[in-house]
Design a protein around this motif. Structure first.
Motif, PDB file in Angstrom:
ATOM      1  N   GLN A 144       0.875  -1.174   0.000  1.00 17.77           N
ATOM      2  CA  GLN A 144       0.000   0.000   0.000  1.00 17.77           C
ATOM      3  C   GLN A 144       0.907   1.217   0.000  1.00 17.77           C
ATOM      4  N   ILE A 145       0.638   2.140  -0.924  1.00 18.24           N
ATOM      5  CA  ILE A 145       1.574   3.224  -1.180  1.00 18.24           C
ATOM      6  C   ILE A 145       0.862   4.573  -1.054  1.00 18.24           C
ATOM      7  N   TYR A 146       1.537   5.491  -0.372  1.00 19.48           N
ATOM      8  CA  TYR A 146       0.968   6.809  -0.116  1.00 19.48           C
ATOM      9  C   TYR A 146       1.958   7.891  -0.546  1.00 19.48           C
ATOM     10  N   GLY A 147       1.442   8.969  -1.107  1.00 14.63           N
ATOM     11  CA  GLY A 147       2.277  10.099  -1.483  1.00 14.63           C
ATOM     12  C   GLY A 147       3.082   9.894  -2.748  1.00 14.63           C
ATOM     13  N   TYR A 148       2.726   8.871  -3.527  1.00 15.77           N
ATOM     14  CA  TYR A 148       3.464   8.565  -4.753  1.00 15.77           C
ATOM     15  C   TYR A 148       2.876   9.373  -5.896  1.00 15.77           C
ATOM     16  N   GLN A 149       3.733  10.043  -6.681  1.00 22.53           N
ATOM     17  CA  GLN A 149       3.265  11.016  -7.664  1.00 22.53           C
ATOM     18  C   GLN A 149       3.252  10.510  -9.099  1.00 22.53           C
ATOM     19  N   ARG A 150       3.571   9.252  -9.331  1.00 20.61           N
ATOM     20  CA  ARG A 150       3.585   8.748 -10.704  1.00 20.61           C
ATOM     21  C   ARG A 150       2.373   7.868 -10.990  1.00 20.61           C
ATOM     22  N   ASP A 151       2.179   7.568 -12.281  1.00 16.10           N
ATOM     23  CA  ASP A 151       0.956   6.884 -12.692  1.00 16.10           C
ATOM     24  C   ASP A 151       0.948   5.390 -12.403  1.00 16.10           C
ATOM     25  N   MET A 152       2.127   4.770 -12.420  1.00 12.12           N
ATOM     26  CA  MET A 152       2.197   3.320 -12.298  1.00 12.12           C
ATOM     27  C   MET A 152       3.107   2.911 -11.145  1.00 12.12           C
ATOM     28  N   VAL A 153       2.737   1.801 -10.515  1.00 13.89           N
ATOM     29  CA  VAL A 153       3.547   1.163  -9.479  1.00 13.89           C
ATOM     30  C   VAL A 153       4.159  -0.091 -10.094  1.00 13.89           C
ATOM     31  N   TYR A 154       5.464  -0.271  -9.898  1.00 15.42           N
ATOM     32  CA  TYR A 154       6.166  -1.401 -10.517  1.00 15.42           C
ATOM     33  C   TYR A 154       6.814  -2.301  -9.472  1.00 15.42           C
ATOM     34  N   PHE A 155       6.623  -3.604  -9.634  1.00 13.05           N
ATOM     35  CA  PHE A 155       7.369  -4.623  -8.899  1.00 13.05           C
ATOM     36  C   PHE A 155       8.318  -5.285  -9.909  1.00 13.05           C
ATOM     37  N   ASP A 156       9.611  -5.283  -9.643  1.00 12.07           N
ATOM     38  CA  ASP A 156      10.589  -5.877 -10.555  1.00 12.07           C
ATOM     39  C   ASP A 156      11.572  -6.734  -9.781  1.00 12.07           C
ATOM     40  N   CYS A 157      11.903  -7.893 -10.332  1.00 17.66           N
ATOM     41  CA  CYS A 157      12.851  -8.813  -9.719  1.00 17.66           C
ATOM     42  C   CYS A 157      14.183  -8.739 -10.461  1.00 17.66           C
ATOM     43  N   VAL A 158      15.280  -8.641  -9.724  1.00 19.51           N
ATOM     44  CA  VAL A 158      16.576  -8.531 -10.389  1.00 19.51           C
ATOM     45  C   VAL A 158      17.075  -9.876 -10.901  1.00 19.51           C
ATOM     46  N   GLN A 159      16.560 -10.974 -10.364  1.00 21.72           N
ATOM     47  CA  GLN A 159      17.026 -12.292 -10.803  1.00 21.72           C
ATOM     48  C   GLN A 159      16.395 -12.743 -12.116  1.00 21.72           C
ATOM     49  N   ILE A 162       9.447 -12.555 -13.126  1.00 18.94           N
ATOM     50  CA  ILE A 162       8.769 -12.115 -11.913  1.00 18.94           C
ATOM     51  C   ILE A 162       8.701 -10.596 -11.964  1.00 18.94           C
ATOM     52  N   ALA A 163       7.551 -10.075 -12.350  1.00 19.90           N
ATOM     53  CA  ALA A 163       7.358  -8.635 -12.491  1.00 19.90           C
ATOM     54  C   ALA A 163       5.864  -8.351 -12.556  1.00 19.90           C
ATOM     55  N   GLN A 164       5.484  -7.183 -12.075  1.00 16.93           N
ATOM     56  CA  GLN A 164       4.077  -6.793 -12.126  1.00 16.93           C
ATOM     57  C   GLN A 164       3.989  -5.276 -12.094  1.00 16.93           C
ATOM     58  N   GLU A 165       2.909  -4.745 -12.650  1.00 19.99           N
ATOM     59  CA  GLU A 165       2.682  -3.312 -12.587  1.00 19.99           C
ATOM     60  C   GLU A 165       1.218  -3.038 -12.290  1.00 19.99           C
ATOM     61  N   PHE A 166       0.973  -1.910 -11.660  1.00 22.62           N
ATOM     62  CA  PHE A 166      -0.371  -1.530 -11.229  1.00 22.62           C
ATOM     63  C   PHE A 166      -0.575  -0.035 -11.489  1.00 22.62           C
ATOM     64  N   HIS A 167      -1.809   0.351 -11.743  1.00 26.78           N
ATOM     65  CA  HIS A 167      -2.124   1.771 -11.783  1.00 26.78           C
ATOM     66  C   HIS A 167      -2.120   2.315 -10.356  1.00 26.78           C
ATOM     67  N   THR A 168      -1.484   3.457 -10.195  1.00 25.65           N
ATOM     68  CA  THR A 168      -1.384   4.057  -8.867  1.00 25.65           C
ATOM     69  C   THR A 168      -2.762   4.465  -8.357  1.00 25.65           C
ATOM     70  N   ASN A 169      -3.071   4.032  -7.159  1.00 29.26           N
ATOM     71  CA  ASN A 169      -4.311   4.430  -6.485  1.00 29.26           C
ATOM     72  C   ASN A 169      -3.995   4.455  -5.000  1.00 29.26           C
ATOM     73  N   GLU A 170      -3.810   5.642  -4.469  1.00 27.01           N
ATOM     74  CA  GLU A 170      -3.298   5.787  -3.102  1.00 27.01           C
ATOM     75  C   GLU A 170      -4.086   4.963  -2.084  1.00 27.01           C
ATOM     76  N   GLY A 171      -3.348   4.186  -1.312  1.00 26.37           N
ATOM     77  CA  GLY A 171      -3.951   3.384  -0.261  1.00 26.37           C
ATOM     78  C   GLY A 171      -4.495   2.048  -0.720  1.00 26.37           C
ATOM     79  N   GLU A 172      -4.608   1.836  -2.037  1.00 26.51           N
ATOM     80  CA  GLU A 172      -5.087   0.547  -2.550  1.00 26.51           C
ATOM     81  C   GLU A 172      -4.008  -0.516  -2.366  1.00 26.51           C
TER      82      GLU A 172
END
Length: 322
Positions: free
Chosen positions: A30-45, A49-59
């Motif tokens: 859950q992310i607050y105060g983020y100013q960009r449109d998308m949230v990204y999960f990325d794995c370095v290995q 393993i990766a996912q992206e979401f539209h930013t929606n504060e508190g979701e």
């Protein structure tokens, strides 16, 4: 092209499922105060393993995946998390200007592992330990000071690791990151400072540069050999030791600068899992750069025939070359 990529992904997943049983692993945030449109999960290995979401504060952004080894993910490229097979971790992230506040909840092992990771980040801030060596040169931090700070970082980080309730796997990965920070400063910073600032290594008051890594034993555990930063250290250590050997024989040495030269030198210096990891890393990075990929073909064939140990590494390269 899409069909070939899909077939490659299926083949990789098939290899993993038949070799080691994977476990469902879950990351939520859950992310607050983020100013960009998308949230990204990325794995370095692995890019699998990766996912992206539209930013929606508190979701709650929830992502479940399967893995059979510890993985290191970043959230929005900035907040790092460690996850082991079967872990469930929830991260609350609050952006406050340049600062980021992070809190963890979830399964006990996952929380302990990430508290260790966070404690190391806090230690670096407390010591004002800068990650970028070029930044240190720009600030004119003297090599002796940088190396002294690196020794202090090693000592205090190892104490934190020793006291931590994190798993041995997480401790290994964190130790590999710390050794990268410290030992790259030992090997790389004096010559970088000489190149930029013009002060010869012999005049930097750091002692004998060619004995500065004396007694160091490279890491061979599976977690360290999945850490991209540690790959960089192992490669630089190889070139350092080869230059040292050349100097002792009165011979000249030129550090390799292109893929083929680096590949050959690493292949001759290391053995087993270390060699596999480094050659895989070289090939993966070169292929992902997207230029002159045909240069990797012959090396890839030799790597598979002579040096490959890990089915995971082979699968990723096969996917990238589709």
């Amino acid at each position: 092209m899409k069909k070939n990529l899909l077939l490659a992904l299926v083949a990789i997943i098939s290899v993993f499922n038949t070799s080691v049983a994977q476990q469902k692993t879950t990351l939520s945030a859950q992310i607050y105060g983020y100013q960009r449109d998308m949230v990204y999960f990325d794995c370095v290995q692995t890019p699998l393993i990766a996912q992206e979401f539209h930013t929606n504060e508190g979701e709650e952004h929830l992502y479940s995946f399967e893995c059979d080894n510890l993985v290191y993910l970043t959230i929005n490229g900035r907040t790092a998390v460690l996850l082991e097979p079967g872990d469930s971790l929830h991260v609350d992230i609050t952006y406050e200007g340049k600062n980021v506040k992070v809190d963890y909840s979830g399964s006990e092992r996952a929380v302990n592992n990430n508290r260790l990771l966070k404690s190391i980040e806090t230690l670096k801030r407390t010591l004002s330990y800068k990650s970028q060596l070029l930044g240190c040169v720009a600030l004119d931090i003297k090599p002796k000071s940088r190396i002294d700070d690196s020794r202090k970082l090693l000592e205090r980080a190892r104490a934190l690791i020793g006291r931590s309730s994190a798993s041995e796997e997480a401790k290994n990965y964190v130790a590999a990151i710390i050794e990268y920070d410290a030992y790259m400063s030992f090997i790389e910073y004096p010559v970088m400072y000489q190149s930029v600032r013009g002060l010869a290594v012999e005049e930097q008051e750091i002692g004998d540069y060619w004995n500065i890594m004396e007694g160091y034993v490279t890491r061979t555990d599976a977690q360290s050999l999945s850490c991209p930063e540690y790959a960089s250290l192992l490669m630089r250590y190889c070139f350092y030791m080869n230059e040292k050997a050349a100097r002792e024989k009165g011979a000249s040495y030129r550090m390799p600068a292109v893929l083929e030269e680096m590949y050959s030198e690493v292949a001759a210096f290391y053995t087993g899992e270390q060699r596999d990891f480094l050659l895989y890393t070289l090939l993966r990075n070169f292929i992902m750069n997207g230029k002159e990929i045909e240069r990797a073909d012959a090396l890839y064939k030799e790597y598979i025939e002579k040096y490959n140990v890990s089915a995971f590494n082979r699968g990723i390269l096969e996917m990238l070359l589709q």
